[in-house]
Enzyme design. Sequence first.
Site, PDB file in Angstrom:
ATOM      1  N   LYS A   1      86.660  16.790  16.932  1.00 25.57           N
ATOM      2  CA  LYS A   1      86.466  17.309  15.573  1.00 25.57           C
ATOM      3  C   LYS A   1      86.318  16.136  14.597  1.00 25.57           C
ATOM      4  CE  LYS A   1      86.887  21.154  17.523  1.00 25.57           C
ATOM      5  NZ  LYS A   1      86.832  22.568  17.365  1.00 25.57           N
TER       6      LYS A   1
HETATM    7  C1  LIG Z   1      87.417  23.749  18.046  1.00 24.81           C
HETATM    8  C2  LIG Z   1      87.262  25.038  17.372  1.00 24.81           C
HETATM    9  C3  LIG Z   1      88.305  25.985  17.341  1.00 24.81           C
HETATM   10  C4  LIG Z   1      89.594  25.841  18.093  1.00 24.81           C
HETATM   11  O1  LIG Z   1      90.313  24.692  17.833  1.00 24.81           O
HETATM   12  P1  LIG Z   1      91.331  24.113  18.940  1.00 24.81           P
HETATM   13  O2  LIG Z   1      92.151  23.145  18.153  1.00 24.81           O
HETATM   14  O3  LIG Z   1      90.480  23.455  20.002  1.00 24.81           O
HETATM   15  O4  LIG Z   1      92.115  25.272  19.481  1.00 24.81           O
HETATM   16  C5  LIG Z   1      88.114  27.152  16.632  1.00 24.81           C
HETATM   17  N1  LIG Z   1      86.949  27.415  16.004  1.00 24.81           N
HETATM   18  C6  LIG Z   1      85.925  26.535  16.030  1.00 24.81           C
HETATM   19  C7  LIG Z   1      84.678  26.877  15.288  1.00 24.81           C
HETATM   20  C8  LIG Z   1      86.029  25.332  16.724  1.00 24.81           C
HETATM   21  O5  LIG Z   1      84.993  24.478  16.756  1.00 24.81           O
END
Ligand SMILES: *Cc1c(COP(=O)(O)O)cnc(C)c1O
Length: 191
Positions: free
Chosen positions: A189
């Site tokens: 992210k």
């Molecule tokens: C990565 C992501 C999530 C989930 O996040 P995690 O921390 O991996 O559980 C939820 N929604 C979107 C759009 C994502 O890209």
Amino acid sequence: MAIQNQDVRRIAVAYPDLQGNEMKYVTDCIATEWVSSQGPYVKRFEDAFAEWTGVEHAITCSNGTAALHLALVAQGIGPGDEVIVPSMTYVASANAVSYVGATVVLVDSDPTSLNVTPQAVAAAVTARTKAVIPVDLYGMPVDIPALRDALPQGAIVVEDAAEAIGARVRGTHVGGHSDIATFSFFGNKTL
Ligand SMILES: *Cc1c(COP(=O)(O)O)cnc(C)c1O
């Protein structure tokens, strides 16, 4: 024809960049044996994140998926309720709705913004609609004030901003226009 692995050009969503104080702080947690949710860094992070994004409260939990789940639980959403979710997103956005026993109502995304549109959301609204989960896909912020106009009275906006930390819309950091917003700090992210 099979694609050979060396022919695949990889385009990462984002790379981890751990060249600041990360090693120092992790070492400090281990040295002081504060590795639980009550360690001082958690509160510091919550306060700093709330201030930086311009909201009153930020609460940490184990990941972005749990954050979405908790957001829906906190709003009392459950069986018999409908939640509108874009069909193009990471699966966690829709999974959270099924965790609470509510019904996922998928809508198409706009090919230019990659996001849900007020028109698509308005067309999917029924008497059971309790929430919409707009997703700021690949850092593209959803215009939440415009989306709100498409929602019935009482329906809430739970913004999935997992992919958009740092993005702003109408001068406000993503999440600031919604009732609740969720973020993710998974390694690919933007933070
Ligand atoms: C990565 C992501 C999530 C989930 O996040 P995690 O921390 O991996 O559980 C939820 N929604 C979107 C759009 C994502 O890209």
